[in-house]
Design a protein around this motif. Structure first.
Motif, short mmCIF file in Angstrom:
data_model
loop_
_atom_site.label_atom_id
_atom_site.label_comp_id
_atom_site.label_asym_id
_atom_site.label_seq_id
_atom_site.Cartn_x
_atom_site.Cartn_y
_atom_site.Cartn_z
N PHE A 60 0.83 -1.20 0.00
CA PHE A 60 0.00 0.00 0.00
C PHE A 60 0.87 1.26 0.00
O PHE A 60 0.66 2.18 -0.80
N ASN A 61 1.88 1.28 0.87
CA ASN A 61 2.77 2.44 0.96
C ASN A 61 3.52 2.66 -0.36
O ASN A 61 3.69 3.81 -0.79
N GLU A 62 3.96 1.59 -0.98
CA GLU A 62 4.69 1.71 -2.24
C GLU A 62 3.77 2.20 -3.35
O GLU A 62 4.19 2.97 -4.22
N ARG A 63 2.52 1.78 -3.33
CA ARG A 63 1.56 2.28 -4.34
C ARG A 63 1.31 3.78 -4.17
O ARG A 63 1.21 4.51 -5.16
N ALA A 68 2.63 9.46 -6.08
CA ALA A 68 3.33 10.74 -5.90
C ALA A 68 4.45 10.89 -6.94
O ALA A 68 4.64 11.98 -7.50
N LEU A 69 5.18 9.81 -7.19
CA LEU A 69 6.24 9.86 -8.20
C LEU A 69 5.67 10.12 -9.59
O LEU A 69 6.27 10.87 -10.38
N LEU A 83 15.78 18.22 -18.06
CA LEU A 83 16.09 18.46 -16.65
C LEU A 83 16.70 17.21 -16.02
O LEU A 83 16.22 16.09 -16.27
N PRO A 84 17.73 17.36 -15.19
CA PRO A 84 18.32 16.20 -14.50
C PRO A 84 17.30 15.49 -13.61
O PRO A 84 17.35 14.28 -13.45
N LEU A 85 16.36 16.24 -13.09
CA LEU A 85 15.32 15.67 -12.23
C LEU A 85 14.47 14.64 -12.99
O LEU A 85 14.03 13.65 -12.42
N TYR A 86 14.27 14.87 -14.28
CA TYR A 86 13.47 13.98 -15.10
C TYR A 86 14.03 12.56 -15.08
O TYR A 86 13.30 11.60 -14.85
N LYS A 92 13.26 6.46 -10.31
CA LYS A 92 12.47 6.20 -9.10
C LYS A 92 11.15 5.53 -9.44
O LYS A 92 10.68 4.65 -8.70
N GLN A 93 10.54 5.92 -10.54
CA GLN A 93 9.30 5.28 -10.98
C GLN A 93 9.54 3.80 -11.28
O GLN A 93 8.75 2.94 -10.88
#
Length: 118
Positions: A60-63, A68-69, A83-86, A92-93
């Motif tokens: 549940f927490n990972e979902r 959010a990701l 962007l480096p963030l991309y 992370k996704q």
């Protein structure tokens, strides 16, 4: 769970403590209270349920983390893919997706094992 004994029944209380896992004892003026999660006889069932509950909470927490990701990724995508963030969010996704699959697999395996034991 809690089981109580009269203070004078300390022998019976000690015998009971031998039948449970990790007993915690509280003694008052006239009562012995023994707190425990499972008897030794039912420990396998208790532990399996405990593990399943933990895995389901983690799933549940990972979902939620994945939702959010995804929102962050969509925002970064709208801002431009240079962007480096991309790239970091994309990684992370993928990590969250893999964790979700792992939790689902562990839950399915434990539930199948639990069913085969009954």
């Amino acid at each position: 769970m809690i089981k109580t004994f009269k203070l004078e029944d300390y022998t019976e209380a000690n015998e009971f403590m031998e039948t449970v896992v990790e007993p915690q004892v509280t003694i008052t003026d006239n009562v012995i209270a023994i707190t425990y999660n499972s008897t030794k006889e039912n420990y396998e069932e208790y532990f399996t349920a405990f593990m399943l509950d933990g895995l389901k909470r983690n799933l549940f927490n990972e979902r939620i983390r994945k939702v959010a990701l995804d929102a962050e990724f969509a925002e970064a995508k709208d801002a431009g893919t240079n962007l480096p963030l991309y790239d970091e969010l994309n990684d992370k996704q993928k990590d969250a997706d893999m964790n979700i699959r792992r939790f689902e697999a562990k839950i399915a395996a434990l539930e199948a094992w639990q069913t085969s034991k009954s």
